[in-house]
Design a protein around this motif. Structure first.
Motif, PDB file in Angstrom:
ATOM      1  N   ALA A  43      38.391  -3.466  17.303  1.00  0.00           N
ATOM      2  CA  ALA A  43      38.700  -2.527  18.427  1.00  0.00           C
ATOM      3  C   ALA A  43      37.614  -1.254  18.301  1.00  0.00           C
ATOM      4  O   ALA A  43      37.544  -0.551  19.452  1.00  0.00           O
ATOM      5  CB  ALA A  43      40.115  -1.766  18.282  1.00  0.00           C
ATOM      6  N   THR A  44      36.620  -0.990  17.194  1.00  0.00           N
ATOM      7  CA  THR A  44      36.239   0.272  17.156  1.00  0.00           C
ATOM      8  C   THR A  44      34.620   0.008  17.046  1.00  0.00           C
ATOM      9  O   THR A  44      34.008   1.067  17.083  1.00  0.00           O
ATOM     10  CB  THR A  44      36.653   1.192  16.291  1.00  0.00           C
ATOM     11  OG1 THR A  44      36.826   0.164  14.866  1.00  0.00           O
ATOM     12  CG2 THR A  44      38.064   1.740  16.653  1.00  0.00           C
ATOM     13  N   CYS A  45      34.245  -1.243  17.002  1.00  0.00           N
ATOM     14  CA  CYS A  45      32.753  -1.435  16.505  1.00  0.00           C
ATOM     15  C   CYS A  45      31.751  -1.473  17.718  1.00  0.00           C
ATOM     16  O   CYS A  45      30.934  -2.271  17.608  1.00  0.00           O
ATOM     17  CB  CYS A  45      32.711  -2.706  15.696  1.00  0.00           C
ATOM     18  SG  CYS A  45      32.832  -4.226  16.382  1.00  0.00           S
ATOM     19  N   ALA A  46      32.058  -0.829  18.737  1.00  0.00           N
ATOM     20  CA  ALA A  46      31.368  -0.916  20.093  1.00  0.00           C
ATOM     21  C   ALA A  46      30.282   0.231  19.777  1.00  0.00           C
ATOM     22  O   ALA A  46      30.730   1.393  19.847  1.00  0.00           O
ATOM     23  CB  ALA A  46      32.347  -0.740  21.038  1.00  0.00           C
ATOM     24  N   HIS A 104      56.680  -5.097   8.749  1.00  0.00           N
ATOM     25  CA  HIS A 104      55.674  -5.690   9.498  1.00  0.00           C
ATOM     26  C   HIS A 104      54.356  -4.914   9.333  1.00  0.00           C
ATOM     27  O   HIS A 104      54.262  -3.708   9.080  1.00  0.00           O
ATOM     28  CB  HIS A 104      56.094  -5.475  10.895  1.00  0.00           C
ATOM     29  CG  HIS A 104      57.221  -6.373  11.389  1.00  0.00           C
ATOM     30  ND1 HIS A 104      57.163  -7.533  11.692  1.00  0.00           N
ATOM     31  CD2 HIS A 104      58.649  -6.057  11.464  1.00  0.00           C
ATOM     32  CE1 HIS A 104      58.297  -8.196  11.932  1.00  0.00           C
ATOM     33  NE2 HIS A 104      59.001  -7.382  11.594  1.00  0.00           N
ATOM     34  N   ASP A 105      53.276  -5.323   9.407  1.00  0.00           N
ATOM     35  CA  ASP A 105      52.091  -4.742   9.653  1.00  0.00           C
ATOM     36  C   ASP A 105      51.751  -4.123  10.918  1.00  0.00           C
ATOM     37  O   ASP A 105      52.516  -4.584  11.764  1.00  0.00           O
ATOM     38  CB  ASP A 105      50.934  -5.515   8.911  1.00  0.00           C
ATOM     39  CG  ASP A 105      50.567  -6.826   9.724  1.00  0.00           C
ATOM     40  OD1 ASP A 105      51.153  -7.294  10.766  1.00  0.00           O
ATOM     41  OD2 ASP A 105      49.482  -7.723   9.216  1.00  0.00           O
ATOM     42  N   ALA A 106      50.513  -3.676  11.198  1.00  0.00           N
ATOM     43  CA  ALA A 106      50.324  -3.026  12.648  1.00  0.00           C
ATOM     44  C   ALA A 106      50.380  -4.454  13.578  1.00  0.00           C
ATOM     45  O   ALA A 106      50.887  -4.244  14.807  1.00  0.00           O
ATOM     46  CB  ALA A 106      49.012  -2.676  12.710  1.00  0.00           C
ATOM     47  N   VAL A 107      49.517  -5.440  13.172  1.00  0.00           N
ATOM     48  CA  VAL A 107      49.524  -6.734  14.109  1.00  0.00           C
ATOM     49  C   VAL A 107      51.080  -7.037  14.545  1.00  0.00           C
ATOM     50  O   VAL A 107      51.415  -7.400  15.533  1.00  0.00           O
ATOM     51  CB  VAL A 107      48.625  -7.588  13.585  1.00  0.00           C
ATOM     52  CG1 VAL A 107      48.592  -9.112  14.321  1.00  0.00           C
ATOM     53  CG2 VAL A 107      47.157  -7.358  13.635  1.00  0.00           C
ATOM     54  N   GLY A 157      46.881  -4.109  25.303  1.00  0.00           N
ATOM     55  CA  GLY A 157      46.079  -3.847  23.837  1.00  0.00           C
ATOM     56  C   GLY A 157      46.290  -4.306  22.706  1.00  0.00           C
ATOM     57  O   GLY A 157      47.656  -4.617  22.626  1.00  0.00           O
ATOM     58  N   PRO A 158      45.476  -4.692  21.877  1.00  0.00           N
ATOM     59  CA  PRO A 158      45.597  -5.625  20.573  1.00  0.00           C
ATOM     60  C   PRO A 158      46.776  -4.987  19.852  1.00  0.00           C
ATOM     61  O   PRO A 158      47.608  -5.651  19.023  1.00  0.00           O
ATOM     62  CB  PRO A 158      44.452  -5.852  19.943  1.00  0.00           C
ATOM     63  CG  PRO A 158      43.514  -4.780  20.256  1.00  0.00           C
ATOM     64  CD  PRO A 158      44.076  -4.580  21.749  1.00  0.00           C
ATOM     65  N   LEU A 159      46.959  -3.628  19.767  1.00  0.00           N
ATOM     66  CA  LEU A 159      47.869  -2.979  18.927  1.00  0.00           C
ATOM     67  C   LEU A 159      48.801  -1.947  19.659  1.00  0.00           C
ATOM     68  O   LEU A 159      49.253  -0.981  19.178  1.00  0.00           O
ATOM     69  CB  LEU A 159      46.969  -2.079  17.810  1.00  0.00           C
ATOM     70  CG  LEU A 159      46.184  -2.839  16.925  1.00  0.00           C
ATOM     71  CD1 LEU A 159      45.259  -2.223  16.106  1.00  0.00           C
ATOM     72  CD2 LEU A 159      47.133  -3.758  15.923  1.00  0.00           C
ATOM     73  N   ALA A 160      48.959  -2.418  20.780  1.00  0.00           N
ATOM     74  CA  ALA A 160      49.614  -1.562  21.758  1.00  0.00           C
ATOM     75  C   ALA A 160      51.210  -1.152  21.302  1.00  0.00           C
ATOM     76  O   ALA A 160      52.033  -2.039  20.793  1.00  0.00           O
ATOM     77  CB  ALA A 160      49.880  -2.295  23.337  1.00  0.00           C
ATOM     78  N   GLY A 161      51.309   0.294  21.350  1.00  0.00           N
ATOM     79  CA  GLY A 161      52.731   0.804  20.694  1.00  0.00           C
ATOM     80  C   GLY A 161      52.830   0.906  19.357  1.00  0.00           C
ATOM     81  O   GLY A 161      53.886   1.621  18.855  1.00  0.00           O
ATOM     82  N   VAL A 162      51.907   0.708  18.522  1.00  0.00           N
ATOM     83  CA  VAL A 162      51.728   0.818  17.304  1.00  0.00           C
ATOM     84  C   VAL A 162      51.785   2.404  16.646  1.00  0.00           C
ATOM     85  O   VAL A 162      50.529   2.959  17.238  1.00  0.00           O
ATOM     86  CB  VAL A 162      50.765  -0.055  16.200  1.00  0.00           C
ATOM     87  CG1 VAL A 162      50.860   0.198  14.862  1.00  0.00           C
ATOM     88  CG2 VAL A 162      50.964  -1.557  16.622  1.00  0.00           C
TER      89      VAL A 162
END
Length: 473
Positions: A228-231, A9-12, A67-72
């Motif tokens: 997630a980080t481009c804010a 699996h990837d992160a998603v 969160g979109p990547l929760a637990g990764v």
């Protein structure tokens, strides 16, 4: 969770397993920690184990995750992003015992996305080199061949992802430091546009040349991480307008018929591409043409040699400023042995750089960016090699000081241009050498147009998949 299940699996994909309750965050962390214990002694990718901290802070499991990547499981590069209370060493003895005052904005945003940070990755001193061989942290090795470099300066991040410790990891790029190790390790690596991701609380890196993001196995992981980080953060010296839609929605969208200009030459004067690399570029051009794009030869305008000289001046002065700032903070001067000998030479040159020389260097770099942008008057995307050759042997750059500069730009002739133009650039693992080593192909878009790169990358990934092509170690 077995390693083969974890690596499938990837992160998603891992986040989806957590969200549906198929695995817990603790089980993912166990899988990552077990893989790290197995392979890290061979590759030296993770240089600070924070597993105990990660376990103590586990806030969720199963369907309650957010969160979109929760637990990764995730790793921070030991440069460019701080974890409050823990040293960010920058690969240097100077910073080895200097705990960060607070989290960087990048770290906070990663946590908000749900990532479970459990370690820090190897980097050369101050991120200067395209190989990862610092005196403090030791040499990092390429999982494809342990006698070779994984690249730099995000070499630890790329080695950790390639070896299966994590599906994605934090990285930064000031002269190719995302794209170089991604190309060496068979990964996807996107350098965002200048101003796309904040360096807060710092203002900028190397006069705007450096930018943080990640190395990943899949294109969609890179897109989700950038979403997630481009804010923009309060007080940023500059930032870009937000994208039309989330980058995650671009992956899989039809890129349309793109005008792609390409060169199978090196940008650095006097450098030449390895024949296999040059052929890989031509093969990528044919692949793009087969996908319906209009592909034709093109050249990148601008005085590349003048840009490199100016960028060198900026790097010298920036490194000197960082060293002096730390010495001032702690209240004592630089001591013998606190920085490497090569860095000491850079420090001396930086101290000797005048204010007008630095300003002039910035002006030269900006002029180069204006010239380089002209290629996009007739192209939507510019295609070229990421590196001059596949991964080089450990120690190759430094074994003969008289050859270091020649070998440096023979290895990385094509990446620095786009740090100084500010344009987004990605490396895609589309080819492999006769010896079985990854060869990265670089694609560049106009300033602020990461969306086109993600659409094209998604198309290339679907056409010539690389996710399951991994080193055996």
């Amino acid at each position: 969770m077995r390693f083969d299940e974890y690596r499938a699996h990837d992160a998603v994909g891992l986040a989806a397993l957590v969200a549906t309750g198929e695995v817990t965050v603790g089980e993912l962390l166990d899988a990552a920690a077990a893989r790290m214990a197995e392979v890290n002694p061979k590759i030296n990718a993770v240089t600070r184990d924070m597993t105990d901290i990660a376990r103590a802070q586990l806030p969720f499991s199963g369907p309650s995750a957010s969160g979109p990547l929760a637990g990764v499981p995730y790793l921070l590069k030991d440069l460019g992003s701080h974890w409050g209370g823990i040293p960010t060493t920058f690969g240097s003895r100077l910073f080895a015992d200097a705990p960060a005052a607070a989290d960087s904005s990048m770290t906070r945003l990663y946590r908000t996305a749900g990532l479970n940070i459990f370690g820090k990755t190897n980097t050369p001193e101050f991120g200067i080199w395209p190989v990862t061989e610092s005196d403090l942290l030791g040499a990092c090795r390429n999982p494809w061949n342990l006698s070779l470099t994984p690249g730099g300066s995000s070499g630890g991040a790329a080695a950790a992802v390639s070896a299966g410790i994590v599906p994605a990891a934090h990285a930064t790029d000031g002269g190719g430091s995302i794209r170089i190790p991604a190309a060496c390790c068979g990964l996807f690596g996107l350098k965002p546009s200048r101003g796309r991701v904040s360096f807060a609380p710092a203002g900028e890196g190397w006069a705007g040349a450096s930018i943080p993001h990640a190395v990943t196995r899949s294109v969609r992981d890179s897109a989700v991480l950038l979403d997630a980080t481009c804010a923009p953060q309060a007080g940023d010296p500059y930032f870009l307008a937000p994208p039309e839609r989330p980058y995650a929605q671009e992956v899989g969208r039809d890129p349309g018929k793109l005008r792609i200009g390409f060169t199978d030459k090196a940008l650095t004067l006097g450098a030449a591409l390895d024949p296999e690399v040059a052929e890989a570029v031509r093969d990528a051009a044919r692949l793009c043409e087969s996908l319906g794009h209009l592909v034709e030869p093109a050249e990148l305008p601008g005085d590349h040699a003048a840009m490199q000289a100016a960028a060198r001046t900026i790097l010298w002065a920036s490194v000197a400023a960082s060293i002096d700032a730390e010495c001032e903070r702690r209240g004592r001067p630089l001591a013998d042995g606190e920085i490497e000998s090569a860095t000491h030479g850079i420090y001396r040159r930086g101290k000797a750089t005048s204010g007008p020389e630095y300003v002039r260097a910035v002006q030269v770099v900006h002029a180069y960016g204006r010239a380089a942008a002209q290629v996009f008057e007739r192209c939507d995307v510019f295609l070229l090699a990421t590196l001059g050759r596949p991964a080089i042997p450990l120690g190759h750059l430094f074994e003969d000081p008289k050859l270091t500069v020649e070998r440096l730009f023979g290895f990385m002739p094509n990446t620095q241009a786009f740090n100084n133009s500010g344009q987004p650039a990605m490396t895609v693992p589309l080819a492999w050498s006769s010896g079985g080593l990854p060869i990265g192909i670089q694609f560049v878009a106009p300033m602020g147009d990461e969306s086109t790169l993600f659409r094209l990358a998604g198309q290339l990934e679907a056409t010539r998949p690389w996710f399951d092509r991994v080193p055996s170690l």
